[in-house]
Design a protein around this motif. Sequence first.
Motif, PDB file in Angstrom:
ATOM      1  N   GLY A   1       0.756  -1.093   0.038  1.00 29.99           N
ATOM      2  CA  GLY A   1      -0.269   0.084   0.063  1.00 29.99           C
ATOM      3  C   GLY A   1       1.067   1.333   0.036  1.00 29.99           C
ATOM      4  O   GLY A   1       0.638   2.278  -0.585  1.00 29.99           O
ATOM      5  N   LYS A   2       1.991   1.388   0.821  1.00 35.96           N
ATOM      6  CA  LYS A   2       2.667   2.286   0.610  1.00 35.96           C
ATOM      7  C   LYS A   2       3.611   2.504  -0.586  1.00 35.96           C
ATOM      8  O   LYS A   2       3.768   3.945  -1.049  1.00 35.96           O
ATOM      9  N   ARG A   3       3.908   1.771  -1.141  1.00 33.07           N
ATOM     10  CA  ARG A   3       4.544   1.863  -2.516  1.00 33.07           C
ATOM     11  C   ARG A   3       3.544   2.326  -3.681  1.00 33.07           C
ATOM     12  O   ARG A   3       3.742   3.218  -4.335  1.00 33.07           O
ATOM     13  N   GLY A   4       2.162   2.022  -3.651  1.00 32.35           N
ATOM     14  CA  GLY A   4       1.074   2.351  -4.368  1.00 32.35           C
ATOM     15  C   GLY A   4       0.907   3.920  -4.283  1.00 32.35           C
ATOM     16  O   GLY A   4       0.505   4.698  -4.935  1.00 32.35           O
ATOM     17  N   GLU A   5       0.876   4.087  -2.795  1.00 33.26           N
ATOM     18  CA  GLU A   5       0.463   5.576  -2.279  1.00 33.26           C
ATOM     19  C   GLU A   5       1.664   6.578  -2.860  1.00 33.26           C
ATOM     20  O   GLU A   5       1.560   7.360  -3.278  1.00 33.26           O
ATOM     21  N   ARG A   6       2.904   6.141  -2.852  1.00 37.41           N
ATOM     22  CA  ARG A   6       4.227   6.658  -3.372  1.00 37.41           C
ATOM     23  C   ARG A   6       3.893   6.857  -4.675  1.00 37.41           C
ATOM     24  O   ARG A   6       4.188   8.135  -5.334  1.00 37.41           O
ATOM     25  N   LEU A   7       3.505   5.935  -5.437  1.00 34.55           N
ATOM     26  CA  LEU A   7       3.373   6.019  -7.034  1.00 34.55           C
ATOM     27  C   LEU A   7       2.200   6.996  -7.271  1.00 34.55           C
ATOM     28  O   LEU A   7       2.193   7.676  -8.291  1.00 34.55           O
ATOM     29  N   GLU A   8       1.298   7.078  -6.544  1.00 36.85           N
ATOM     30  CA  GLU A   8       0.037   7.968  -6.663  1.00 36.85           C
ATOM     31  C   GLU A   8       0.510   9.395  -6.580  1.00 36.85           C
ATOM     32  O   GLU A   8      -0.050  10.260  -7.112  1.00 36.85           O
ATOM     33  N   SER A   9       1.615   9.750  -5.569  1.00 34.43           N
ATOM     34  CA  SER A   9       1.892  10.815  -5.370  1.00 34.43           C
ATOM     35  C   SER A   9       2.702  11.593  -6.597  1.00 34.43           C
ATOM     36  O   SER A   9       2.750  12.600  -6.772  1.00 34.43           O
ATOM     37  N   TYR A  10       3.165  10.740  -7.305  1.00 36.80           N
ATOM     38  CA  TYR A  10       3.903  10.977  -8.539  1.00 36.80           C
ATOM     39  C   TYR A  10       2.968  11.356  -9.763  1.00 36.80           C
ATOM     40  O   TYR A  10       3.453  11.932 -10.703  1.00 36.80           O
ATOM     41  N   ARG A  11       1.756  11.050  -9.486  1.00 41.93           N
ATOM     42  CA  ARG A  11       0.646  11.250 -10.737  1.00 41.93           C
ATOM     43  C   ARG A  11       0.872  12.617 -11.349  1.00 41.93           C
ATOM     44  O   ARG A  11       0.734  12.475 -12.498  1.00 41.93           O
ATOM     45  N   TYR A  12       0.436  13.792 -10.638  1.00 39.92           N
ATOM     46  CA  TYR A  12       0.332  14.744 -11.219  1.00 39.92           C
ATOM     47  C   TYR A  12       1.753  15.738 -11.126  1.00 39.92           C
ATOM     48  O   TYR A  12       1.744  16.759 -11.497  1.00 39.92           O
ATOM     49  N   ALA A  13       2.923  15.127 -11.199  1.00 37.40           N
ATOM     50  CA  ALA A  13       4.208  15.614 -10.981  1.00 37.40           C
ATOM     51  C   ALA A  13       4.752  16.511 -12.260  1.00 37.40           C
ATOM     52  O   ALA A  13       5.060  17.562 -12.098  1.00 37.40           O
ATOM     53  N   PRO A  14       4.078  16.021 -13.459  1.00 40.66           N
ATOM     54  CA  PRO A  14       4.519  16.939 -14.737  1.00 40.66           C
ATOM     55  C   PRO A  14       3.605  18.234 -14.586  1.00 40.66           C
ATOM     56  O   PRO A  14       4.115  19.260 -15.357  1.00 40.66           O
ATOM     57  N   LEU A  15       2.592  18.183 -14.020  1.00 42.07           N
ATOM     58  CA  LEU A  15       1.451  19.436 -14.193  1.00 42.07           C
ATOM     59  C   LEU A  15       1.939  20.474 -12.791  1.00 42.07           C
ATOM     60  O   LEU A  15       0.997  21.671 -13.138  1.00 42.07           O
ATOM     61  N   LEU A  16       2.455  20.083 -11.996  1.00 39.24           N
ATOM     62  CA  LEU A  16       2.820  21.097 -10.821  1.00 39.24           C
ATOM     63  C   LEU A  16       3.942  21.872 -11.205  1.00 39.24           C
ATOM     64  O   LEU A  16       4.709  21.687 -11.750  1.00 39.24           O
TER      65      LEU A  16
END
Length: 74
Positions: free
Chosen positions: A38-53
């Motif tokens: 779950g923590k790895r998935g949570e970390r991957l989800e945190s990178y989701r919008y990185a190009p738009l930030l």
Amino acid sequence: MLTDFWTWIMDIGNSQTVALLIFFSVFVGIVFYLYASGKRGERLESYRYAPLLDEDEADKRVKAAEASQAKGEK
């Protein structure tokens, strides 16, 4: 025996089946590895919008994700 196996694998129908099984099992393994924790998935989800930030906001989110990961590992 090895020549029999080599002859069997050189048949196009057999080699396609073996390649499909290998690639599918590797794909399933990668997906399972990425989303099993779950923590790895949570970390991957945190990178989701990185190009738009913006850079500052992206840096804050990456640092927060790394800190939560480091806290979870200890």
